[in-house]
Design a protein around this motif. Structure first.
Motif: not given
Length: 224
Positions: A87-93, A201-211
């Motif tokens: 589990l990553s930070t972005g996936l959890l958020l 979807v946009l927030f998931v993309l932001q989280n993916y970039i953060l990871d």
């Protein structure tokens, strides 16, 4: 001159003055320039407070959350999330945002920043990165704090109007009707669905970039 209260609030917030003092001062001055007496102003403020006193109930949660943290809630949340290796930070958020947006769309309020983000979501998000990369830089910790708060904001703000009985939808309907425009709460909530999906979807993309940023930064450190 009756709109001077707006100017007072803007100036007060810009100068970072006491919030309650600024708002109360703006209300009193607005009443005075509108021709109201002190008694009438105080009566109006008191009536408004009584009618909206339920909005202050969240204050009761603060000491409860404080006691939970004192007795290990935050530490237990970190320990729990560190056991989930994949589990990553972005996936959890992203998962929390989906839950937040879905529940608010059904008219169920989980709580928000004091009840969920501060004691649970943020520590778990930070713990997920610590489990993967070890100790984090202070800047990255602050970034995770911001993303944790944003997860709740995205879910709540863009999901609430999907529920047709939400106060925001009813406000839109009543405002349009006062302007002579017939509005349907169901159609407004239906129009809010694609907005909620796009925001998620946009927030998931932001989280993916953060990871990816965290992985690139701390993986290179381990290599060196």
């Amino acid at each position: 001159m009756s709109l001077i209260g707006i100017l007072i609030i803007i100036v007060g917030f810009t100068l970072k003055l006491d919030t309650i003092a600024v708002v109360v001062s703006a209300g009193i001055i607005t009443g005075l320039v509108s021709g109201m007496g002190i008694t009438e102003i105080l009566n109006t403020l008191g009536t408004a407070f009584i009618n909206n006193r339920t909005t202050c109930l969240f204050m009761l949660t603060l000491p409860v959350i404080g006691l939970c943290e004192r007795y290990g809630l935050k530490a237990k949340a970190i320990m729990l999330i560190q056991k989930a290796k994949g589990l990553s930070t972005g996936l959890l958020l992203s998962g929390y945002t989906l839950i937040r947006e879905t529940t608010i769309a059904m008219g169920v309020t989980l709580g928000g920043h004091p009840q969920f983000v501060r004691p649970l979501i943020y520590p778990m998000a930070e713990g997920a990165s610590i489990a993967k990369y070890g100790e984090l830089d202070e800047k990255d910790v602050d970034t995770i704090k911001g993303f944790s708060a944003a997860a709740d904001n995205f879910g709540n703000f863009f999901g609430q109007n999907v529920f047709m009985a939400n106060a925001g939808v009813l406000l839109i309907v009543s405002t349009l009707e006062t302007l002579g425009i017939k509005a349907d709460a169901l159609k407004i909530s239906q129009a809010s669905i694609p907005i909620a999906v796009i925001a998620f979807v946009l927030f998931v993309l932001q989280n993916y970039i953060l990871d990816k940023k965290l992985k690139r930064k701390y993986s290179s450190r381990k290599t060196n």
